[in-house]
Design an enzyme around this catalytic site. Structure first.
Site: not given
Length: 240
Positions: A129, A164
């Site tokens: 992330s 993501h």
């Protein structure tokens, strides 16, 4: 064992932060330059969240490595000790959270410069992330609340990154729009479950722990849109 000096970094769509099978973390450690590597977790993007640190230590103390943590909100090292600590690591593993805040805190403490030096010396840099976003020239991020583009990063990986890509609403369309308009340069979209290794800035391996998870290369298509190309990923074998 010979010491790797070619700069390498890995983008992770999983690992101890989200997965229980340990497949991506084991794959990552398999690329370390030492048989029992020193692995430093940097949890800056989460504000050095204690639960996140505990999760890392629990996951890596059971592996053939020497785990450590670099907190910056309650800093323990002076400048000389900080440099010595980071340059002694075989793997630097950056956790998720707020990408923009991570970059700002690193720059205040000079960690950005030290990570560049470690990278040039062969330390394997990686993260999930925000910990994937930070290595590129720009990224798709929710650092400011709504998803948007951030034309900022350490620039160790040419182009941009979107994490993501398959799991958060708005990621795919938002990243495609940012690449199409030039707000972000061409880059890499990482679905959850994927690991991508870059050597000298070039992709050298892509793996996945989930059969349907993919890595994508995005570029402007020249007609006001973005072209998305899937990259073949090797499926990591499940362990019993």
């Amino acid at each position: 064992m010979s010491v790797a000096t070619t700069p390498r970094l890995a983008l992770l769509g999983g690992g101890f932060s989200t997965d229980d099978d340990g497949l991506l973390d084991d794959w990552l450690l398999g690329h370390a330059r030492a048989s029992r590597p020193k692995v430093c977790f940097i949890p800056t993007a989460s504000g050095d969240a204690p639960a996140y640190i505990d999760r890392f230590l629990t996951a890596f103390r059971s592996r053939a490595c020497e785990p450590g943590v670099l907190p910056l909100f309650q800093r323990e090292h002076d400048d000389k000790a900080l440099r010595a600590f980071l340059l002694s690591q075989d793997v630097v593993y950056v956790g998720g959270g707020n990408t923009a805040s991570l970059l700002a805190v690193w720059r205040v403490h000079g960690v950005d410069r030290l990570l560049r030096e470690a990278y040039d010396r062969g330390t394997l840099l990686c993260g999930i992330s925000a910990g994937a976003n930070c290595w590129a020239e720009g990224s798709h991020t929710d650092s400011f609340g709504p998803l948007t583009f951030l034309p900022d990063g350490l620039g160790l990986l040419p182009g941009s990154v979107c994490p993501h890509y398959d799991s958060e609403p708005g990621r795919r369309s938002g990243y495609q729009a940012a690449v199409a308009t030039g707000e972000l340069s061409a880059g890499w979209a990482v679905e959850d479950g994927v690991g991508a290794l870059f050597t000298g800035g070039a992709l050298t391996e892509a793996v996945t722990r989930a059969p349907k998870a993919h890595l994508y290369r995005l570029k402007p298509d020249g007609n006001g849109g973005a072209k998305e190309r899937g990259v073949p990923c090797r499926l990591l074998p499940q362990t019993c």
